[in-house]
Write a protein that holds these residues in place. Structure first.
Motif, PDB file in Angstrom:
ATOM      1  N   PRO A   1      11.385   1.099   3.777  1.00 35.41           N
ATOM      2  CA  PRO A   1      12.513   1.487   2.835  1.00 35.41           C
ATOM      3  C   PRO A   1      12.213   0.736   1.599  1.00 35.41           C
ATOM      4  O   PRO A   1      12.445   1.060   0.518  1.00 35.41           O
ATOM      5  CB  PRO A   1      13.644   1.170   3.597  1.00 35.41           C
ATOM      6  N   ILE A   2      11.518  -0.466   1.691  1.00 38.10           N
ATOM      7  CA  ILE A   2      11.469  -1.485   0.295  1.00 38.10           C
ATOM      8  C   ILE A   2      10.360  -0.669  -0.420  1.00 38.10           C
ATOM      9  O   ILE A   2      10.499  -0.453  -1.738  1.00 38.10           O
ATOM     10  CB  ILE A   2      11.097  -2.764   0.513  1.00 38.10           C
ATOM     11  N   ALA A   3       9.317  -0.115   0.128  1.00 38.75           N
ATOM     12  CA  ALA A   3       8.195   0.228  -0.575  1.00 38.75           C
ATOM     13  C   ALA A   3       8.873   1.767  -1.145  1.00 38.75           C
ATOM     14  O   ALA A   3       8.574   1.939  -2.450  1.00 38.75           O
ATOM     15  CB  ALA A   3       7.117   0.741   0.352  1.00 38.75           C
TER      16      ALA A   3
ATOM     17  N   SER B   1      21.259  -2.001  -4.270  1.00 41.39           N
ATOM     18  CA  SER B   1      20.357  -0.886  -3.983  1.00 41.39           C
ATOM     19  C   SER B   1      19.259  -1.355  -3.132  1.00 41.39           C
ATOM     20  O   SER B   1      19.065  -0.556  -2.301  1.00 41.39           O
ATOM     21  CB  SER B   1      19.926  -0.540  -5.197  1.00 41.39           C
ATOM     22  N   LEU B   2      18.579  -2.423  -3.223  1.00 43.18           N
ATOM     23  CA  LEU B   2      17.660  -2.553  -2.438  1.00 43.18           C
ATOM     24  C   LEU B   2      17.739  -2.742  -0.971  1.00 43.18           C
ATOM     25  O   LEU B   2      17.178  -2.446  -0.072  1.00 43.18           O
ATOM     26  CB  LEU B   2      16.783  -3.911  -3.152  1.00 43.18           C
ATOM     27  N   LEU B   3      18.985  -3.540  -0.826  1.00 39.19           N
ATOM     28  CA  LEU B   3      19.653  -3.770   0.570  1.00 39.19           C
ATOM     29  C   LEU B   3      19.960  -2.754   1.424  1.00 39.19           C
ATOM     30  O   LEU B   3      19.919  -2.427   2.394  1.00 39.19           O
ATOM     31  CB  LEU B   3      20.693  -4.854   0.543  1.00 39.19           C
ATOM     32  N   LEU B   4      20.672  -1.771   0.374  1.00 37.52           N
ATOM     33  CA  LEU B   4      21.361  -0.645   1.179  1.00 37.52           C
ATOM     34  C   LEU B   4      20.661   0.534   1.170  1.00 37.52           C
ATOM     35  O   LEU B   4      20.938   1.528   1.873  1.00 37.52           O
ATOM     36  CB  LEU B   4      22.820  -0.154   0.017  1.00 37.52           C
ATOM     37  N   PHE B   5      19.482   0.699   0.576  1.00 36.17           N
ATOM     38  CA  PHE B   5      18.599   1.841   0.417  1.00 36.17           C
ATOM     39  C   PHE B   5      17.985   2.196   1.923  1.00 36.17           C
ATOM     40  O   PHE B   5      18.116   3.376   2.329  1.00 36.17           O
ATOM     41  CB  PHE B   5      17.320   1.789  -0.414  1.00 36.17           C
TER      42      PHE B   5
ATOM     43  N   ILE C   1       0.945  -0.996  -0.182  1.00 31.93           N
ATOM     44  CA  ILE C   1      -0.225   0.141   0.080  1.00 31.93           C
ATOM     45  C   ILE C   1       0.846   1.377   0.075  1.00 31.93           C
ATOM     46  O   ILE C   1       0.722   2.175  -0.796  1.00 31.93           O
ATOM     47  CB  ILE C   1      -0.939  -0.091   1.183  1.00 31.93           C
ATOM     48  N   GLN C   2       1.933   1.433   0.897  1.00 34.34           N
ATOM     49  CA  GLN C   2       2.767   2.386   0.601  1.00 34.34           C
ATOM     50  C   GLN C   2       3.428   2.583  -0.371  1.00 34.34           C
ATOM     51  O   GLN C   2       3.567   3.647  -0.831  1.00 34.34           O
ATOM     52  CB  GLN C   2       3.987   2.155   1.974  1.00 34.34           C
TER      53      GLN C   2
END
Lengths: 231, 227
Positions: free
Chosen positions: A95-97, A220-224, A6-7
């Motif tokens: 952070p993932i969203a 990028s997904l892990l570090l964001f 949703i986010q």
């Protein structure tokens, strides 16, 4: 998971609305790309037919890379202006969203720059050579974009608090994307010159693009999440 | 005797030993190893070039390890070690590029060519420089440590691409001759000298790393004392 989705949806909708309200944000990189292609056309002049594929692919991808760099470096400007980073202290977002919404946005922006650039490059620079407008070339360009967008979002986030982001962004973006640029140019040239199929390219250039894309996206997904944490 | 003086003495002694080892390696390479069948005496630059390249790539591994430690261990000292590794890495990458260029002139006829291995090594130098500029451009704090650590990890990812570039791309640079399937193609006496130079180069890099990290820690302490 549902909350993250949703986010993601609302963040993406908001980002798209911001882009729609400010068309100059995505139009200026596109205009820049067309200008650079025109300059390349003037600089090259009359080219021997055997050199056209090499020059055409190199000039096209360089133009795309320059324009994408401009588009990527501005991607978090609306969030900075809206003080989103300060608001995170009271309302933590996933952070993932956040990363995925920015990633999808830059992928859409990148495609809106990439496709017209390929068309204009074929128009301005290709005099009688094999066409740049073919499915394998689009696939190679999109796979290159897949990795570039992840790196673009990550670098943009890194530069948020840097005092020299205008200089540092290209200084880091171009060296980091050099393997992607080389693989995209060589893969496209192999298809144009020797008619290499996507299956053949998958074992070398396209394979390298896919691997770097997966590496850049995962990193990028892990570090964001680490990068957007408040001090 | 204070701890600092003792540390300085130990460090100076370690430095002298490292440079002695390096001098022995170079002397051995110049005086006691045979000439190359094809390249004659020119090839001897390999004893500086290859160890420098290996040390430059290893520095990226060290940078990655300390960056991971910064992110996972929340350790600000690890960030200083990562910066020191990037500085050492930049020095050795520049030595690699310079010696490669000097070697390229008599063997390829050019000082520089946009060959895959050369280009990617140049890219590594740019990345180290970018990392250091980026580090300096941010205000000290946990935010800087985290962001620099993320960048350090991405830079380290570039190193395997550089190493494999010779086999992936068409290149003037010779393919790997030491670590390869079927064993090394080098003569054993040349290989032994090269390994000695490699170990001494790694020791010098370790000495530089410890010295620089210690200096950075002192600098950080001073900055904390002065408001």
């Amino acid at each position: 998971m549902k909350r993250t989705f949703i986010q993601f949806q609302s963040l993406l909708q908001h980002s798209l609305m911001v882009e729609k309200a400010n068309p100059e944000r995505w139009l200026s990189p596109l205009l820049f790309a067309i200008t650079v292609l025109l300059l390349f056309a003037f600089a090259f002049g009359q080219v021997e037919p055997q050199f056209i594929p090499q020059l055409l692919t190199a000039a096209t991808y360089l133009t795309v890379f320059f324009s994408l760099q401009i588009a990527f470096s501005r991607i978090l400007e609306p969030d900075t202006q809206d003080r989103v980073f300060e608001q995170l202290r009271s309302y933590p977002l996933s952070p993932i969203a956040w990363f995925l919404s920015k990633y999808v946005l830059v992928f859409l922006l990148g495609t809106s720059i990439l496709l017209p650039t390929l068309i204009f490059a074929n128009l301005f620079l290709n005099e009688g050579g094999p066409s740049l407008l073919s499915v394998p070339i689009f696939v190679i360009a999109w796979v290159a974009l897949f990795g570039l967008c992840a790196l673009g979002v990550l670098l943009s986030t890194m530069m948020l608090r840097s005092q020299a982001k205008q200089i540092l962004y290209p200084l880091l973006y171009f060296p980091l994307t050099a393997p992607v640029l080389i693989a995209a140019v060589e893969g496209s040239r192999a298809h144009m010159v020797s008619g290499a199929s996507l299956q053949n390219l998958m074992s070398n250039w396209l394979g390298l693009l896919v691997i770097s894309g997966i590496i850049y996206f995962t990193l990028s997904l892990l570090l964001f999440g680490e990068l957007i944490k408040p001090e | 005797m204070s701890d600092t003086v003792q540390h300085d003495r130990r460090h100076t002694l370690f430095g002298i030993l490292c440079f002695l080892l390096l001098a022995v390696g170079w002397l051995w390479a110049l005086r006691f190893t045979p000439s190359d069948e094809h390249q004659g005496e020119v090839y001897r630059i390999i004893y500086v070039h290859v160890p420098s390249a290996f040390t430059a790539f290893s520095s990226a591994g060290i940078l990655c390890l300390f960056s991971l430690w910064t992110l996972l261990g929340r350790n600000s000292t690890a960030g200083l070690w990562a910066k020191a590794a990037a500085e050492v890495g930049l020095i050795f990458t520049l030595i690699t590029l310079a010696t490669g260029s000097i070697w390229g002139r008599p063997t390829w006829g050019v000082w520089w060519t946009w060959d895959a291995r050369l280009t990617t090594t140049f890219v590594l130098a740019l990345l180290y420089a970018g990392y250091l500029i980026f580090y300096s451009s941010m205000a000290p704090g946990s935010q800087r440590d985290r962001v620099a650590a993320a960048l350090g990890i991405i830079i380290a990812i570039n190193v395997p691409i550089i190493y494999k570039s010779v086999t992936w791309w068409r290149t003037l640079h010779q393919p790997p001759s030491i670590v390869r399937e079927g064993g090394s193609t080098m003569a054993p006496e040349m290989l032994a000298t090269l390994l000695l130079c490699l170990v001494s180069s790694l020791c010098v890099a370790a000495w530089m790393l410890v010295l620089r990290a210690y200096n950075l820690k002192l600098q950080q302490k001073l900055e904390q004392l002065v408001p």
